[in-house]
Design a protein around this motif. Sequence first.
Motif, PDB file in Angstrom:
ATOM      1  N   THR A  21      -9.746  10.239  13.163  1.00 14.74           N
ATOM      2  CA  THR A  21      -8.609  11.170  13.251  1.00 14.74           C
ATOM      3  C   THR A  21      -7.542  10.798  12.230  1.00 14.74           C
ATOM      4  N   ILE A  22      -7.256   9.519  12.085  1.00 15.57           N
ATOM      5  CA  ILE A  22      -6.265   9.076  11.084  1.00 15.57           C
ATOM      6  C   ILE A  22      -6.735   9.491   9.688  1.00 15.57           C
ATOM      7  N   LYS A  23      -8.005   9.303   9.387  1.00 15.48           N
ATOM      8  CA  LYS A  23      -8.532   9.700   8.073  1.00 15.48           C
ATOM      9  C   LYS A  23      -8.411  11.210   7.875  1.00 15.48           C
ATOM     10  N   ARG A  24      -8.628  11.974   8.942  1.00 18.64           N
ATOM     11  CA  ARG A  24      -8.476  13.437   8.857  1.00 18.64           C
ATOM     12  C   ARG A  24      -7.023  13.776   8.555  1.00 18.64           C
ATOM     13  N   TRP A  25      -6.097  13.098   9.244  1.00 16.21           N
ATOM     14  CA  TRP A  25      -4.671  13.334   8.994  1.00 16.21           C
ATOM     15  C   TRP A  25      -4.313  12.989   7.559  1.00 16.21           C
ATOM     16  N   LEU A  26      -4.885  11.910   7.038  1.00 14.47           N
ATOM     17  CA  LEU A  26      -4.622  11.531   5.642  1.00 14.47           C
ATOM     18  C   LEU A  26      -5.084  12.636   4.700  1.00 14.47           C
ATOM     19  N   SER A  27      -6.246  13.223   4.986  1.00 12.03           N
ATOM     20  CA  SER A  27      -6.744  14.298   4.121  1.00 12.03           C
ATOM     21  C   SER A  27      -5.892  15.559   4.245  1.00 12.03           C
ATOM     22  N   ARG A  28      -5.130  15.665   5.336  1.00  7.78           N
ATOM     23  CA  ARG A  28      -4.262  16.828   5.557  1.00  7.78           C
ATOM     24  C   ARG A  28      -2.813  16.569   5.157  1.00  7.78           C
ATOM     25  N   GLY A  29      -2.564  15.418   4.546  1.00 12.37           N
ATOM     26  CA  GLY A  29      -1.235  15.197   3.994  1.00 12.37           C
ATOM     27  C   GLY A  29      -0.415  14.066   4.580  1.00 12.37           C
ATOM     28  N   LEU A  30      -0.960  13.303   5.531  1.00  6.90           N
ATOM     29  CA  LEU A  30      -0.225  12.139   6.041  1.00  6.90           C
ATOM     30  C   LEU A  30      -0.024  11.155   4.894  1.00  6.90           C
ATOM     31  N   PRO A  31       1.225  10.795   4.599  1.00  2.55           N
ATOM     32  CA  PRO A  31       1.463   9.858   3.489  1.00  2.55           C
ATOM     33  C   PRO A  31       0.875   8.476   3.783  1.00  2.55           C
ATOM     34  N   CYS A  32       0.394   7.842   2.739  1.00  3.23           N
ATOM     35  CA  CYS A  32      -0.093   6.474   2.870  1.00  3.23           C
ATOM     36  C   CYS A  32       0.279   5.699   1.613  1.00  3.23           C
ATOM     37  N   TYR A  33       0.115   4.421   1.697  1.00  2.00           N
ATOM     38  CA  TYR A  33       0.464   3.530   0.594  1.00  2.00           C
ATOM     39  C   TYR A  33      -0.755   2.690   0.265  1.00  2.00           C
ATOM     40  N   GLN A  34      -1.075   2.605  -1.037  1.00  2.00           N
ATOM     41  CA  GLN A  34      -2.248   1.881  -1.476  1.00  2.00           C
ATOM     42  C   GLN A  34      -1.995   1.383  -2.900  1.00  2.00           C
ATOM     43  N   ASP A  35      -2.242   0.093  -3.134  1.00  2.95           N
ATOM     44  CA  ASP A  35      -2.013  -0.487  -4.462  1.00  2.95           C
ATOM     45  C   ASP A  35      -3.024  -0.026  -5.495  1.00  2.95           C
ATOM     46  N   GLY A  36      -4.215   0.260  -5.065  1.00  6.44           N
ATOM     47  CA  GLY A  36      -5.262   0.693  -5.982  1.00  6.44           C
ATOM     48  C   GLY A  36      -6.365   1.375  -5.207  1.00  6.44           C
ATOM     49  N   PRO A  37      -7.332   1.956  -5.917  1.00  6.42           N
ATOM     50  CA  PRO A  37      -8.363   2.740  -5.250  1.00  6.42           C
ATOM     51  C   PRO A  37      -9.231   1.940  -4.278  1.00  6.42           C
ATOM     52  N   LYS A  38      -9.330   0.654  -4.459  1.00  5.86           N
ATOM     53  CA  LYS A  38     -10.191  -0.151  -3.584  1.00  5.86           C
ATOM     54  C   LYS A  38      -9.387  -1.095  -2.700  1.00  5.86           C
ATOM     55  N   THR A  39      -8.099  -0.840  -2.564  1.00  2.13           N
ATOM     56  CA  THR A  39      -7.276  -1.701  -1.721  1.00  2.13           C
ATOM     57  C   THR A  39      -7.025  -1.033  -0.369  1.00  2.13           C
ATOM     58  N   LYS A  40      -6.551  -1.830   0.550  1.00  2.00           N
ATOM     59  CA  LYS A  40      -6.322  -1.365   1.914  1.00  2.00           C
ATOM     60  C   LYS A  40      -5.283  -0.247   1.953  1.00  2.00           C
ATOM     61  N   ILE A  41      -5.563   0.774   2.753  1.00  2.00           N
ATOM     62  CA  ILE A  41      -4.621   1.876   2.974  1.00  2.00           C
ATOM     63  C   ILE A  41      -3.645   1.453   4.061  1.00  2.00           C
ATOM     64  N   LEU A  42      -2.353   1.646   3.805  1.00  2.00           N
ATOM     65  CA  LEU A  42      -1.318   1.321   4.781  1.00  2.00           C
ATOM     66  C   LEU A  42      -0.509   2.573   5.098  1.00  2.00           C
ATOM     67  N   ILE A  43      -0.115   2.686   6.359  1.00  2.00           N
ATOM     68  CA  ILE A  43       0.587   3.874   6.828  1.00  2.00           C
ATOM     69  C   ILE A  43       1.834   3.438   7.584  1.00  2.00           C
ATOM     70  N   ALA A  44       2.962   4.059   7.277  1.00  2.00           N
ATOM     71  CA  ALA A  44       4.219   3.758   7.967  1.00  2.00           C
ATOM     72  C   ALA A  44       4.286   4.559   9.275  1.00  2.00           C
ATOM     73  N   PRO A  45       4.627   3.919  10.386  1.00  2.00           N
ATOM     74  CA  PRO A  45       4.762   4.638  11.647  1.00  2.00           C
ATOM     75  C   PRO A  45       5.724   5.828  11.561  1.00  2.00           C
ATOM     76  N   ASP A  46       6.806   5.680  10.818  1.00  2.00           N
ATOM     77  CA  ASP A  46       7.756   6.793  10.669  1.00  2.00           C
ATOM     78  C   ASP A  46       7.103   7.989   9.978  1.00  2.00           C
ATOM     79  N   ASP A  47       6.183   7.720   9.039  1.00  2.00           N
ATOM     80  CA  ASP A  47       5.463   8.808   8.377  1.00  2.00           C
ATOM     81  C   ASP A  47       4.537   9.525   9.357  1.00  2.00           C
TER      82      ASP A  47
END
Length: 75
Positions: A21-47
Amino acid sequence: MTHGYLSIASAAGWCDVSPKTIKRWLSRGLPCYQDGPKTKILIAPDDIRAFLTKRQAQQPDVDAMVEEVIRNLGI
């Protein structure tokens, strides 16, 4: 304001949903933070809060709908 970031798995636990579900939300526009294409995806609770609030469906005004139907019926 909440500080800190969550991994996909942690965000899923925080929201009580699956990581899919989180991945689906990311594909629908949930902002995330990532240093590079193969690094861990991080998500802010406020987002997450802002994303869900923005997507929340408006509740229909049932009373207004009933009144409109009654008016249209001429009752």
